[in-house]
Design an enzyme around this catalytic site. Structure first.
Site, PDB file in Angstrom:
ATOM      1  N   GLY A 127      -3.602 -16.992  -6.440  1.00 22.83           N
ATOM      2  CA  GLY A 127      -3.060 -17.544  -5.254  1.00 22.83           C
ATOM      3  C   GLY A 127      -3.734 -18.953  -5.129  1.00 22.83           C
ATOM      4  O   GLY A 127      -4.147 -19.341  -3.899  1.00 22.83           O
ATOM      5  N   VAL A 187       1.514 -11.051  -9.601  1.00 20.88           N
ATOM      6  CA  VAL A 187       0.358 -10.287  -9.786  1.00 20.88           C
ATOM      7  C   VAL A 187       0.982  -8.628  -9.859  1.00 20.88           C
ATOM      8  O   VAL A 187       0.395  -7.883  -9.966  1.00 20.88           O
ATOM      9  CB  VAL A 187      -0.454 -10.479  -8.916  1.00 20.88           C
ATOM     10  N   ASN A 233      -7.863 -13.830  -5.013  1.00 20.20           N
ATOM     11  CA  ASN A 233      -7.376 -14.535  -3.617  1.00 20.20           C
ATOM     12  C   ASN A 233      -5.869 -14.110  -3.248  1.00 20.20           C
ATOM     13  O   ASN A 233      -5.389 -14.684  -2.085  1.00 20.20           O
ATOM     14  CB  ASN A 233      -7.662 -15.835  -3.703  1.00 20.20           C
ATOM     15  N   SER A 265     -10.143  -9.809   4.384  1.00 21.75           N
ATOM     16  CA  SER A 265     -10.001 -10.352   5.728  1.00 21.75           C
ATOM     17  C   SER A 265     -10.645  -9.591   6.806  1.00 21.75           C
ATOM     18  O   SER A 265     -11.132  -8.410   6.697  1.00 21.75           O
ATOM     19  CB  SER A 265      -8.406 -10.067   6.079  1.00 21.75           C
ATOM     20  N   TYR A 325      -1.802  -4.567   6.033  1.00 21.16           N
ATOM     21  CA  TYR A 325      -2.602  -5.808   5.541  1.00 21.16           C
ATOM     22  C   TYR A 325      -4.014  -5.051   5.623  1.00 21.16           C
ATOM     23  O   TYR A 325      -4.958  -5.327   4.635  1.00 21.16           O
ATOM     24  CB  TYR A 325      -2.453  -6.887   6.315  1.00 21.16           C
ATOM     25  N   ALA A 334      -4.954  -1.807   5.548  1.00 21.79           N
ATOM     26  CA  ALA A 334      -4.932  -0.856   4.493  1.00 21.79           C
ATOM     27  C   ALA A 334      -5.429  -1.511   3.150  1.00 21.79           C
ATOM     28  O   ALA A 334      -6.220  -0.933   2.422  1.00 21.79           O
ATOM     29  CB  ALA A 334      -3.750  -0.086   4.492  1.00 21.79           C
TER      30      ALA A 334
END
Length: 239
Positions: A8, A60, A85, A137, A150, A152
């Site tokens: 990323g 990925v 990332n 995050s 997200y 999880a």
């Protein structure tokens, strides 16, 4: 010169990390999936500034394609610095979340971590030096409405970080996660205005991608050789 792969790498935070690692003297492999043109532009920028970089493109979430791409990269030497990332958002309140929204987010952040990291681990072990940093995050630390998928995925990444750190600690390899809060990138546009940021962030501003990159640069350096298995938050005192 160590070789560093940033998945990323064409995005806001990823690009800042690539620039900083290149400035630290590493050969940076800028990964993208759909943003290959941006990745190549970043490579051109780094090289023009006297750094060393190359671009690579693969999804990925596709195990076979990822393995093939990594095999080609490893022909030029071991990748000793890996920054996972790559990640996506597909926000929705949980009762209205589709299976596609759930699986797509988990696939990139969690399965992508496996697909990229697992093939690089043994070559890294053989050199007895390595740095793996997983970009997480604040949503994985504190939770967030509309981001059960997200949270999880990134929360599972925290657990994977701690377990992998234990496995490779005796081989000179560190594994850490960095959990940013609200950072000035395209991903927050339309989500947080200045007033909302002031209410949510005690420092009353969004973080800069370069600030995240500085933290990653430290964790991938020799100075952080005794830091492993940690989740390091960078969020302006949100939590």
């Amino acid at each position: 010169m160590k070789r560093a792969l940033v998945t990323g790498g064409s995005g806001g935070i990823g690009a800042a990390i690539c620039r900083r690692l290149a400035a630290d003297g590493h050969h940076v492999i800028v990964h993208a999936n759909r943003g290959s043109e941006r990745a190549q532009a970043l490579v051109d920028e780094i090289v023009a500034g006297g750094g060393s970089a190359e671009a690579v493109a693969f999804d990925v979430t596709e195990r076979a394609a990822t393995s093939a791409a990594l095999e080609r990269l490893l022909e030029a030497g071991t990748i000793q610095i890996l920054v996972n990332n790559a990640g996506i958002h597909a926000d929705a309140v949980f009762p209205g979340m589709s299976a596609e929204q759930w699986h797509s987010v988990v696939d990139v952040s969690l399965n992508g971590f496996f697909n990229v990291t697992q093939p690089l681990t043994l070559p890294m072990i053989r050199t007895r030096w390595g740095r793996i940093v997983n970009i997480s995050s604040v949503a994985a630390v504190a939770g967030n409405r509309g981001q059960v998928n997200y949270s999880a995925a990134k929360g599972a990444l925290h657990a994977a970080t701690k377990s992998l750190a234990l496995e490779v600690a005796s081989r000179g390899i560190t594994v850490n996660a960095v959990a940013p809060g609200i950072i000035e990138t395209g991903m927050i546009e339309g989500s947080f205005d200045a007033d909302a940021i002031k209410k949510l962030v005690p420092m009353q501003r969004a973080g800069k991608p370069e600030e995240v990159a500085d933290l990653v640069a430290f964790l991938t350096s020799d100075r952080a050789a005794y830091i492993s298995g940690q989740i390091v938050s960078i969020n302006g005192a949100m939590i």
